[in-house]
Design an enzyme around this catalytic site. Structure first.
Site, PDB file in Angstrom:
ATOM      1  N   CYS A  86      19.167   2.811  -4.546  1.00  0.00           N
ATOM      2  CA  CYS A  86      19.283   2.845  -5.736  1.00  0.00           C
ATOM      3  C   CYS A  86      18.782   1.684  -6.404  1.00  0.00           C
ATOM      4  O   CYS A  86      18.311   1.576  -7.626  1.00  0.00           O
ATOM      5  CB  CYS A  86      20.570   3.351  -6.317  1.00  0.00           C
ATOM      6  SG  CYS A  86      21.983   2.411  -5.744  1.00  0.00           S
ATOM      7  N   GLU A 100      27.224   5.661 -11.468  1.00  0.00           N
ATOM      8  CA  GLU A 100      26.372   4.555 -10.785  1.00  0.00           C
ATOM      9  C   GLU A 100      25.153   5.512 -10.386  1.00  0.00           C
ATOM     10  O   GLU A 100      25.211   6.425  -9.687  1.00  0.00           O
ATOM     11  CB  GLU A 100      26.947   4.100  -9.529  1.00  0.00           C
ATOM     12  CG  GLU A 100      28.121   3.225  -9.491  1.00  0.00           C
ATOM     13  CD  GLU A 100      27.633   2.052 -10.183  1.00  0.00           C
ATOM     14  OE1 GLU A 100      26.810   1.666 -10.494  1.00  0.00           O
ATOM     15  OE2 GLU A 100      28.717   1.494 -11.016  1.00  0.00           O
TER      16      GLU A 100
HETATM   17  O1  TXE Z   1      21.733  13.786  -6.452  1.00  0.00           O
HETATM   18  P1  TXE Z   1      22.979  14.573  -7.277  1.00  0.00           P
HETATM   19  P2  TXE Z   1      20.875  14.308  -5.253  1.00  0.00           P
HETATM   20  C1  TXE Z   1      18.957   9.995  -7.225  1.00  0.00           C
HETATM   21  C2  TXE Z   1      17.645  10.180  -6.381  1.00  0.00           C
HETATM   22  C3  TXE Z   1      17.574  11.466  -5.986  1.00  0.00           C
HETATM   23  C4  TXE Z   1      18.248  12.303  -7.285  1.00  0.00           C
HETATM   24  C5  TXE Z   1      18.673  13.638  -6.785  1.00  0.00           C
HETATM   25  O2  TXE Z   1      16.553   9.928  -7.357  1.00  0.00           O
HETATM   26  O3  TXE Z   1      16.472  11.960  -5.866  1.00  0.00           O
HETATM   27  O4  TXE Z   1      19.229  11.510  -7.683  1.00  0.00           O
HETATM   28  O5  TXE Z   1      19.656  13.516  -5.343  1.00  0.00           O
HETATM   29  C6  TXE Z   1      27.470  16.049  -6.371  1.00  0.00           C
HETATM   30  N1  TXE Z   1      29.238  18.407 -10.635  1.00  0.00           N
HETATM   31  N2  TXE Z   1      19.965   9.629  -6.364  1.00  0.00           N
HETATM   32  O6  TXE Z   1      20.467  15.822  -5.359  1.00  0.00           O
HETATM   33  O7  TXE Z   1      22.779  16.137  -7.581  1.00  0.00           O
HETATM   34  C7  TXE Z   1      26.730  16.555  -5.202  1.00  0.00           C
HETATM   35  O8  TXE Z   1      27.315  17.371  -4.422  1.00  0.00           O
HETATM   36  C8  TXE Z   1      29.973  17.366  -9.892  1.00  0.00           C
HETATM   37  C9  TXE Z   1      20.473   8.105  -6.657  1.00  0.00           C
HETATM   38  O9  TXE Z   1      21.806  14.064  -4.045  1.00  0.00           O
HETATM   39  O10 TXE Z   1      23.362  13.834  -8.406  1.00  0.00           O
HETATM   40  C10 TXE Z   1      26.726  14.988  -4.538  1.00  0.00           C
HETATM   41  O11 TXE Z   1      27.931  14.658  -3.943  1.00  0.00           O
HETATM   42  N3  TXE Z   1      29.179  17.033  -8.923  1.00  0.00           N
HETATM   43  C11 TXE Z   1      21.803   7.682  -6.322  1.00  0.00           C
HETATM   44  C12 TXE Z   1      26.551  14.004  -5.878  1.00  0.00           C
HETATM   45  O12 TXE Z   1      26.871  14.881  -7.201  1.00  0.00           O
HETATM   46  C13 TXE Z   1      27.909  17.226  -8.547  1.00  0.00           C
HETATM   47  C14 TXE Z   1      21.876   8.356  -4.866  1.00  0.00           C
HETATM   48  C15 TXE Z   1      24.992  13.537  -5.979  1.00  0.00           C
HETATM   49  O13 TXE Z   1      24.187  14.497  -6.151  1.00  0.00           O
HETATM   50  C16 TXE Z   1      27.518  18.256  -9.154  1.00  0.00           C
HETATM   51  C17 TXE Z   1      21.829   9.638  -4.501  1.00  0.00           C
HETATM   52  C18 TXE Z   1      28.078  18.891 -10.421  1.00  0.00           C
HETATM   53  N4  TXE Z   1      27.335  19.676 -11.266  1.00  0.00           N
HETATM   54  C19 TXE Z   1      20.728  10.259  -5.440  1.00  0.00           C
HETATM   55  N5  TXE Z   1      26.408  18.379  -9.070  1.00  0.00           N
HETATM   56  C20 TXE Z   1      21.952   6.331  -6.475  1.00  0.00           C
HETATM   57  N6  TXE Z   1      22.650   5.925  -7.498  1.00  0.00           N
HETATM   58  O14 TXE Z   1      21.870   5.505  -5.344  1.00  0.00           O
HETATM   59  C21 TXE Z   1      25.951  17.920  -7.974  1.00  0.00           C
HETATM   60  N7  TXE Z   1      27.067  17.060  -7.636  1.00  0.00           N
END
Ligand code: TXE
Length: 504
Positions: free
Chosen positions: A279, A245
């Site tokens: 989102c 998602e």
């Molecule tokens: O997301 P990340 P972030 C979008 C929104 C935001 C951007 C970055 O545009 O600006 O994503 O947000 C884990 N292997 N959304 O930095 O990096 C991390 O620890 C496994 C939309 O928060 O995608 C966290 O628990 N896991 C979204 C989760 O992934 C990893 C909601 C999300 O982090 C990882 C949030 C790795 N290599 C952000 N690296 C929505 N769909 O609503 C990080 N994580």
């Protein structure tokens, strides 16, 4: 200032990290960073818990999940306070988020057996001697990697459905919201104390990656498309399936006959609530030419009255992810540099950690504010000839998560909804699909794949099991070397009668 060192899980965490109140930067608590061995140990414990949980009857799981739902409802005030402190969102928004999560736990618990339980299916003429049964069995252990924007509602879309399907869950929340996740996991342990069916592992992306590489049966990921790709790459090692998602760039389309007051009100809320960190938040609005100016006036009026802050009267809170402010700033600057106009707010709306409401018009479609996820309290508004052009521009995005259409004509509204290439569309409202637990939720393209919520959400965490049981000897035994040419001729005659008719 409350500082708690959580040592649950890794006995002596090699590293720790603090979780902060984004409005004040105060430390709320400190959590351990789970390393590779800690994650592996949690997953191993989860496998044992999964066997116990899967062996319970549907009714026993349902009773426990409903008890959890009831616990969350009774303690909603405490959890909402924590969500408010850790994300910065207003208390009422936190309560709304938790209520939606409660509705989903309830639905998943009550519908799991109906959707996943054993059922007889028709075996067809060729296999008429067979009784055919279909059932959906649990996968085992589901690893949930969660985000911070809706730290209860969003991961619950995976957690509740995975649990209801009979799986154990290892939950790695965002490093920005571990305290909320800790509360959730502890509350589950209150009602299911026997086994660690829902476990918490905390840490940053590295811990998430360890989980993706571990012996989990599936990963449910919510976050950015860029991180989803990394998670998929890690999952590829063990062919671990994933449901992703990711973000969105949702459009709201306003038809010439739309109720403009309702459309402006919904657009303002869809764009600004939770500081735009949703989102399925509204990021683009396309308005039929004839009503463009009246709509814009109404939207300006509404958005000008909305105010961010961390006081009880504020309409929305700070940006939860500090780095997001820079993304919002870049998108506004890029739109203005390309000839766009800010008709509410602008670069001056950025007062870290808060961002005031921003409406951008005359923004070229290739600008970042139109093509990339902004995840802030900004919206672009553009005129279009009609609903068809609105749909075309809305669909010209690499994202495909949610969308909305405002139209009085029911047929036209529904037709536009069907043509929108997004997983969910709301007609004459915004985001309402998220509160309908029987509707699947998910996207396509950069918004990810797979579904949470609804029957599809339950099946996402189960493996179909097909069983045939021979009830009587077949008239012609097809799966035997004793099969004769005459048997085959009989079969072909039957097949020609059944399937060989010409269709015009
Ligand atoms: O997301 P990340 P972030 C979008 C929104 C935001 C951007 C970055 O545009 O600006 O994503 O947000 C884990 N292997 N959304 O930095 O990096 C991390 O620890 C496994 C939309 O928060 O995608 C966290 O628990 N896991 C979204 C989760 O992934 C990893 C909601 C999300 O982090 C990882 C949030 C790795 N290599 C952000 N690296 C929505 N769909 O609503 C990080 N994580």
């Amino acid at each position: 200032m409350v500082t708690t060192l959580r040592t649950q899980g890794p006995a002596r965490p090699a590293e720790t990290f603090p979780t902060l109140n984004p409005a004040t930067s105060e430390v709320i608590a400190t959590f351990g960073i789970f390393g590779e061995d800690d994650v592996a140990a949690a997953v191993e414990r989860a496998h044992r818990a999964a066997s116990w949980w899967a062996d319970l009857s549907w009714k026993e799981r349902r009773t426990r999940l409903l008890a959890w739902k009831s616990y969350l409802t009774r303690y909603i005030g405490r959890l909402a306070e924590l969500v408010h402190t850790e994300t910065g969102k207003p208390l009422a928004d936190a309560e709304l988020e938790i209520l939606l999560a409660i509705v989903h736990i309830d639905w998943a618990a009550r519908n799991a057996r109906k959707v996943l339980g054993p059922r007889r299916v028709r075996s067809g003429l060729v296999a008429i001697n067979q009784a055919a049964t279909l059932e959906y069995q649990p996968l085992g252990v589901v690893g949930v990697i969660g985000p911070w924007n809706y730290p209860v509602f969003t991961p619950m879309g995976s957690i509740a459905y995975a649990l209801a399907a009979g799986n154990a869950v290892v939950f790695k929340p965002s490093e920005l919201t571990p305290a909320v996740a800790d509360w959730l996991v502890q509350s589950f342990a209150e009602v299911v104390p026997e086994q660690p069916v829902l476990q918490l592992i905390t840490g940053d992306g590295r811990t998430g990656e360890f989980l993706a590489r571990s012996a989990v049966s599936k990963i449910a990921f919510t976050g950015s498309a860029a991180t989803a790709k990394k998670v998929m790459a890690a999952c590829a090692e063990n062919l671990t399936p994933i449901v992703a998602e990711c973000g969105g760039k949702d459009a709201l389309i306003v038809a010439a006959d739309a109720d403009l007051d309702a459309a402006a009100d919904a657009a303002a809320w869809g764009a600004l609530s939770n500081a735009g960190q949703t989102c399925v938040g509204v990021e683009r609005v396309y308005v039929a030419d004839g009503v463009y100016h009246s709509f814009l006036e109404k939207l300006i009026d509404r958005m000008s009255q909305v105010r961010p802050g961390d006081d009880r009267e504020a309409d929305y809170g700070p940006m939860t992810l500090p780095g997001q402010v820079d993304v919002v700033e870049r998108h506004i600057a890029d739109a203005l540099a390309r000839g766009g106009r800010a008709v509410v707010g602008g670069l001056a709306s950025i007062r870290k950690p808060f961002v005031g409401p921003v409406i951008l018009t005359e923004v070229p479609e290739e600008s970042r504010a139109v093509t990339e996820e902004t995840f802030g309290p900004t919206v672009t508004v553009a005129p279009v000839a009609d609903l068809d052009e609105g749909v075309r521009l809305a669909n010209a995005s690499r994202y495909g998560l949610g969308s909305a259409v405002f139209a009085r004509n029911k047929k036209a509204g529904m037709a536009a909804a069907r043509s929108l290439r997004s997983g969910m569309t709301a007609v004459n409202s915004v985001i309402s699909f998220a509160g309908v637990p029987s509707l699947p939720f998910g996207g396509s393209g950069d918004s990810g794949f797979g579904r949470i919520h609804g029957a599809d959400g339950l099946r996402e965490f189960a493996r179909p099991k097909s069983i045939t049981r021979q009830r009587m000897k077949p008239m012609v035994n097809l799966t035997s070397f004793s099969r004769t040419d005459q048997d085959m001729r009989k079969l072909l005659t039957l097949a020609t009668m059944l399937h060989g008719r010409r269709y015009k």
